[in-house]
Design a protein around this motif. Sequence first.
Motif, PDB file in Angstrom:
ATOM      1  N   ARG A 181     -37.815   9.899  37.231  1.00  0.00           N
ATOM      2  CA  ARG A 181     -36.526   9.997  37.924  1.00  0.00           C
ATOM      3  C   ARG A 181     -35.673   8.752  37.722  1.00  0.00           C
ATOM      4  N   ALA A 182     -36.323   7.633  37.358  1.00  0.00           N
ATOM      5  CA  ALA A 182     -35.677   6.323  37.421  1.00  0.00           C
ATOM      6  C   ALA A 182     -34.915   5.988  36.149  1.00  0.00           C
ATOM      7  N   CYS A 183     -33.676   5.561  36.334  1.00  0.00           N
ATOM      8  CA  CYS A 183     -32.846   5.060  35.238  1.00  0.00           C
ATOM      9  C   CYS A 183     -32.184   3.776  35.718  1.00  0.00           C
ATOM     10  N   PHE A 184     -32.487   2.667  35.053  1.00  0.00           N
ATOM     11  CA  PHE A 184     -31.868   1.399  35.415  1.00  0.00           C
ATOM     12  C   PHE A 184     -30.422   1.365  34.921  1.00  0.00           C
ATOM     13  N   VAL A 185     -29.524   0.991  35.804  1.00  0.00           N
ATOM     14  CA  VAL A 185     -28.114   0.817  35.447  1.00  0.00           C
ATOM     15  C   VAL A 185     -27.919  -0.684  35.249  1.00  0.00           C
ATOM     16  N   TYR A 186     -27.968  -1.089  33.998  1.00  0.00           N
ATOM     17  CA  TYR A 186     -28.054  -2.494  33.620  1.00  0.00           C
ATOM     18  C   TYR A 186     -26.654  -3.042  33.347  1.00  0.00           C
ATOM     19  N   ALA A 187     -26.125  -3.805  34.308  1.00  0.00           N
ATOM     20  CA  ALA A 187     -24.807  -4.409  34.159  1.00  0.00           C
ATOM     21  C   ALA A 187     -24.941  -5.681  33.342  1.00  0.00           C
ATOM     22  N   VAL A 188     -24.624  -5.597  32.064  1.00  0.00           N
ATOM     23  CA  VAL A 188     -24.759  -6.743  31.167  1.00  0.00           C
ATOM     24  C   VAL A 188     -23.604  -7.710  31.393  1.00  0.00           C
ATOM     25  N   THR A 189     -23.833  -8.942  30.991  1.00  0.00           N
ATOM     26  CA  THR A 189     -22.810  -9.966  31.134  1.00  0.00           C
ATOM     27  C   THR A 189     -22.859 -10.884  29.927  1.00  0.00           C
ATOM     28  N   GLU A 190     -21.731 -11.453  29.601  1.00  0.00           N
ATOM     29  CA  GLU A 190     -21.659 -12.348  28.451  1.00  0.00           C
ATOM     30  C   GLU A 190     -22.657 -13.491  28.573  1.00  0.00           C
ATOM     31  N   GLY A 191     -22.815 -14.017  29.792  1.00  0.00           N
ATOM     32  CA  GLY A 191     -23.740 -15.121  30.002  1.00  0.00           C
ATOM     33  C   GLY A 191     -25.196 -14.732  29.859  1.00  0.00           C
ATOM     34  N   GLY A 192     -25.480 -13.439  29.853  1.00  0.00           N
ATOM     35  CA  GLY A 192     -26.859 -12.983  29.733  1.00  0.00           C
ATOM     36  C   GLY A 192     -27.151 -12.320  28.407  1.00  0.00           C
ATOM     37  N   LEU A 193     -26.419 -12.694  27.370  1.00  0.00           N
ATOM     38  CA  LEU A 193     -26.561 -12.063  26.063  1.00  0.00           C
ATOM     39  C   LEU A 193     -28.006 -12.098  25.566  1.00  0.00           C
ATOM     40  N   SER A 194     -28.666 -13.232  25.730  1.00  0.00           N
ATOM     41  CA  SER A 194     -30.027 -13.391  25.213  1.00  0.00           C
ATOM     42  C   SER A 194     -31.059 -12.622  26.031  1.00  0.00           C
ATOM     43  N   TYR A 195     -30.672 -12.136  27.211  1.00  0.00           N
ATOM     44  CA  TYR A 195     -31.617 -11.423  28.071  1.00  0.00           C
ATOM     45  C   TYR A 195     -31.614  -9.915  27.842  1.00  0.00           C
ATOM     46  N   ILE A 196     -30.651  -9.416  27.074  1.00  0.00           N
ATOM     47  CA  ILE A 196     -30.490  -7.965  26.981  1.00  0.00           C
ATOM     48  C   ILE A 196     -31.727  -7.302  26.380  1.00  0.00           C
ATOM     49  N   GLU A 197     -32.150  -7.732  25.192  1.00  0.00           N
ATOM     50  CA  GLU A 197     -33.296  -7.067  24.576  1.00  0.00           C
ATOM     51  C   GLU A 197     -34.588  -7.257  25.371  1.00  0.00           C
ATOM     52  N   PRO A 198     -34.947  -8.460  25.835  1.00  0.00           N
ATOM     53  CA  PRO A 198     -36.180  -8.587  26.624  1.00  0.00           C
ATOM     54  C   PRO A 198     -36.173  -7.732  27.886  1.00  0.00           C
ATOM     55  N   THR A 199     -35.006  -7.590  28.513  1.00  0.00           N
ATOM     56  CA  THR A 199     -34.916  -6.775  29.722  1.00  0.00           C
ATOM     57  C   THR A 199     -35.108  -5.301  29.398  1.00  0.00           C
ATOM     58  N   VAL A 200     -34.463  -4.834  28.335  1.00  0.00           N
ATOM     59  CA  VAL A 200     -34.631  -3.440  27.925  1.00  0.00           C
ATOM     60  C   VAL A 200     -36.079  -3.172  27.526  1.00  0.00           C
ATOM     61  N   ARG A 201     -36.716  -4.123  26.870  1.00  0.00           N
ATOM     62  CA  ARG A 201     -38.114  -3.956  26.476  1.00  0.00           C
ATOM     63  C   ARG A 201     -39.013  -3.770  27.704  1.00  0.00           C
ATOM     64  N   ARG A 202     -38.757  -4.543  28.754  1.00  0.00           N
ATOM     65  CA  ARG A 202     -39.560  -4.410  29.963  1.00  0.00           C
ATOM     66  C   ARG A 202     -39.351  -3.046  30.608  1.00  0.00           C
ATOM     67  N   ILE A 203     -38.119  -2.554  30.600  1.00  0.00           N
ATOM     68  CA  ILE A 203     -37.841  -1.227  31.148  1.00  0.00           C
ATOM     69  C   ILE A 203     -38.551  -0.159  30.322  1.00  0.00           C
ATOM     70  N   CYS A 204     -38.508  -0.312  29.007  1.00  0.00           N
ATOM     71  CA  CYS A 204     -39.202   0.618  28.108  1.00  0.00           C
ATOM     72  C   CYS A 204     -40.696   0.614  28.394  1.00  0.00           C
ATOM     73  N   ASP A 205     -41.290  -0.567  28.468  1.00  0.00           N
ATOM     74  CA  ASP A 205     -42.730  -0.685  28.709  1.00  0.00           C
ATOM     75  C   ASP A 205     -43.127  -0.164  30.084  1.00  0.00           C
ATOM     76  N   ASN A 206     -42.156  -0.128  31.010  1.00  0.00           N
ATOM     77  CA  ASN A 206     -42.423   0.353  32.371  1.00  0.00           C
ATOM     78  C   ASN A 206     -42.322   1.871  32.473  1.00  0.00           C
ATOM     79  N   GLY A 207     -41.927   2.525  31.370  1.00  0.00           N
ATOM     80  CA  GLY A 207     -41.834   3.984  31.370  1.00  0.00           C
ATOM     81  C   GLY A 207     -40.551   4.522  31.950  1.00  0.00           C
ATOM     82  N   ASN A 208     -39.471   3.711  31.927  1.00  0.00           N
ATOM     83  CA  ASN A 208     -38.183   4.139  32.478  1.00  0.00           C
ATOM     84  C   ASN A 208     -37.111   4.152  31.400  1.00  0.00           C
TER      85      ASN A 208
END
Length: 385
Positions: A181-208
Amino acid sequence: MSDVSSLHQQRKLAITERLPQLLDGDPELAARFQAVRGFSARVRAAEYHLTNACNIRCKGCWFFEFGHDKSAPEAKALDDWTAFIEAQRKKKVNAALLIGGEPTLFIDRIAAFVERMRYVSISTNGLKAFPNVAPFENVTVFITLFGGGPLDDELRAIKPGGTRFTGLFDTALANYADDPRACFVYAVTEGGLSYIEPTVRRICDNGNTVTFNFYSQYNTGHPLRMQNEQRLLREMLRVRERYPDTVLNHPAHIEAMVTGQAWCGSFGYDTCPSISQDHPDNQARLANGNPGLTFFNTWKADLQTLERCCTSGHCEGCRDSQAVYSWLIVSLAGSLASRETLRTWVEVAESYWRQFIWSPYRSGPRERVAQSGRAADPQPLEMLA
């Protein structure tokens, strides 16, 4: 004939005459088009502030920044909620998006919607687990995420009294591990450019799954003033390409969020359809000839007062992911320049519906036509013009 009436006639004529020409000779596209058009027409949505209360205070949260929690009292009696929901059903609304405040603080109110509406989605901060038992198995759970990496705690892990804590994203991941049921609504920001892929990877690994949004600091007065717009766009598109089964946004939707431009025009208040249809401040906009969402309204928690739109009511610079999606989906008449623009429209609509557990498109991008359902009814199709 007025200019608005003429515009409506032109759109209807384009759909009536141009659309069959583009679909002729491409049965696969025609089948996908009819499937997603039919399903879209059956979902008649409205948005509801389930409560004025929240268990955290995110920086830049429009609900509290603009005093939405104080602008109307909150209905407390469950009987009042059930009577209101029944009245909404009689107005042909069958899909509820429940926001807040924090909806998971009032499970009984969510249950009242689930019992009376066909499609229900909630927007949560992820701090509390939402039960995955009857009758909630088919409730879509949108989980807010700001910035990614350590930025999420910096921006969101703040208690109502101002005390900070840590591990909000970790808590949300634990609460919704392998939850379809879960879908993360990930509000990206310019200051967090380097965090985008690691964050998505964690969501992927979590089964969401995840859908990109934007983080806008409303309290600064400068939403979406990004110095490196194209860098952010490239990184979002790169991560989406690397995690196509996790990131649900279509590339054209990502580009429209970042730039405000798409094949069908420019996004803004004059074209945004996610505004309350019955709010008096929106009547001039609704009369300008651009399509809206026929049944859509956003209701405050007093069950009487309408919000101006699906978010803050401050439209300057707004690129809310769901509002942009709605704009692209209602722009069918503006998507008929070529077979490729029509194909893009179909793909964007399919990607939008992949967000919802109750949608046939959530099961996968290639299991669509078999679960398509009937063709669209004439009245709801006005929203697609």
